[in-house]
Design an enzyme around this catalytic site. Structure first.
Site, PDB file in Angstrom:
ATOM      1  N   HIS A  67     -28.104   7.514  42.270  1.00 42.90           N
ATOM      2  CA  HIS A  67     -28.232   8.728  43.069  1.00 42.90           C
ATOM      3  C   HIS A  67     -29.417   8.617  44.024  1.00 42.90           C
ATOM      4  O   HIS A  67     -30.455   8.059  43.675  1.00 42.90           O
ATOM      5  CB  HIS A  67     -28.411   9.958  42.163  1.00 42.90           C
ATOM      6  CG  HIS A  67     -27.139  10.383  41.529  1.00 42.90           C
ATOM      7  ND1 HIS A  67     -26.369  11.402  42.020  1.00 42.90           N
ATOM      8  CD2 HIS A  67     -26.477   9.900  40.452  1.00 42.90           C
ATOM      9  CE1 HIS A  67     -25.290  11.535  41.271  1.00 42.90           C
ATOM     10  NE2 HIS A  67     -25.334  10.631  40.308  1.00 42.90           N
ATOM     11  N   GLN A  85     -24.159  13.447  51.652  1.00 42.31           N
ATOM     12  CA  GLN A  85     -24.544  14.056  52.930  1.00 42.31           C
ATOM     13  C   GLN A  85     -24.053  15.499  52.991  1.00 42.31           C
ATOM     14  O   GLN A  85     -24.811  16.403  53.338  1.00 42.31           O
ATOM     15  CB  GLN A  85     -23.974  13.247  54.097  1.00 42.31           C
ATOM     16  CG  GLN A  85     -24.239  13.842  55.468  1.00 42.31           C
ATOM     17  CD  GLN A  85     -25.701  13.832  55.862  1.00 42.31           C
ATOM     18  OE1 GLN A  85     -26.410  12.869  55.594  1.00 42.31           O
ATOM     19  NE2 GLN A  85     -26.169  14.890  56.479  1.00 42.31           N
ATOM     20  N   GLN A  88     -26.099  17.645  50.327  1.00 46.65           N
ATOM     21  CA  GLN A  88     -27.482  17.924  50.719  1.00 46.65           C
ATOM     22  C   GLN A  88     -27.519  18.836  51.943  1.00 46.65           C
ATOM     23  O   GLN A  88     -28.355  19.737  52.030  1.00 46.65           O
ATOM     24  CB  GLN A  88     -28.251  16.620  50.957  1.00 46.65           C
ATOM     25  CG  GLN A  88     -28.509  15.877  49.654  1.00 46.65           C
ATOM     26  CD  GLN A  88     -29.609  14.847  49.747  1.00 46.65           C
ATOM     27  OE1 GLN A  88     -30.579  15.022  50.498  1.00 46.65           O
ATOM     28  NE2 GLN A  88     -29.498  13.785  48.975  1.00 46.65           N
TER      29      GLN A  88
END
Length: 173
Positions: A67, A85, A88
């Site tokens: 991770h 992506q 987050q």
């Protein structure tokens, strides 16, 4: 996608589709493929999670090491997986101020030094402000407890990613 389609996938297609359910661990998808047929999404999920649970501690820590740091170098360099992506970004970690990025970088470094793997959190289930608070809180946990917590977060992420693939709302979250 439905479970019949999943059960009819050949090995390569299955690994292509499910290879990042557990971040950067296509080997898990490869192992799970051999457990077909799956009765439903929950059964598929169970096979992923049973694989993780059956690993020795070193293997579980290896999964955690796959991770990325939240709001870390990979985000800044644009080298996150597409799933990370999206996660987050959805948590607001792509639009942090410089001081927020610095705070997270320092906390991430402390966490990694203490536990030997990156801080893992199902970021899309948390708001942007909760990430540093949760990171600081979990820094105080004993290592065996934190390993269990981090693996639970991996499973939450996996559950969300499977739900995305099936266009469903994940149960239990």
């Amino acid at each position: 996608m439905d479970i019949e389609k999943v059960n009819s996938m050949d090995f390569g297609e299955f690994v292509d589709v499910f290879g990042n359910v557990i971040e950067r661990c296509p080997l898990i998808a490869a192992a799970v493929w051999s457990q077909r047929p799956f009765s439903d999404v929950e059964d598929l999920e169970k096979h992923f999670f049973d694989f993780i649970d059956a690993l020795p501690q070193s293997g579980q820590e290896g999964i955690l090491r796959c991770h990325p740091d939240l709001a870390g170098r990979e985000l800044q360099r644009g080298t996150l997986t597409a799933e990370s992506q999206r996660e987050q970004s959805g948590a607001g970690l792509t639009s942090l101020r410089a001081d927020e990025r610095l705070q997270l970088a320092e906390l991430n470094a402390q966490y990694r030094a203490r536990f030997g793997f990156p801080f893992v959190l199902a970021a899309r289930l948390r708001g942007r402000a909760a990430v540093p608070r949760e990171l600081a809180r979990r820094l105080q946990c004993p290592p065996p407890q934190e390993l269990r917590t981090a693996l639970d977060e991996v499973k939450k992420i996996g559950r969300l990613r499977l739900a995305d693939l099936f266009g469903a709302h994940p149960a239990g979250l």
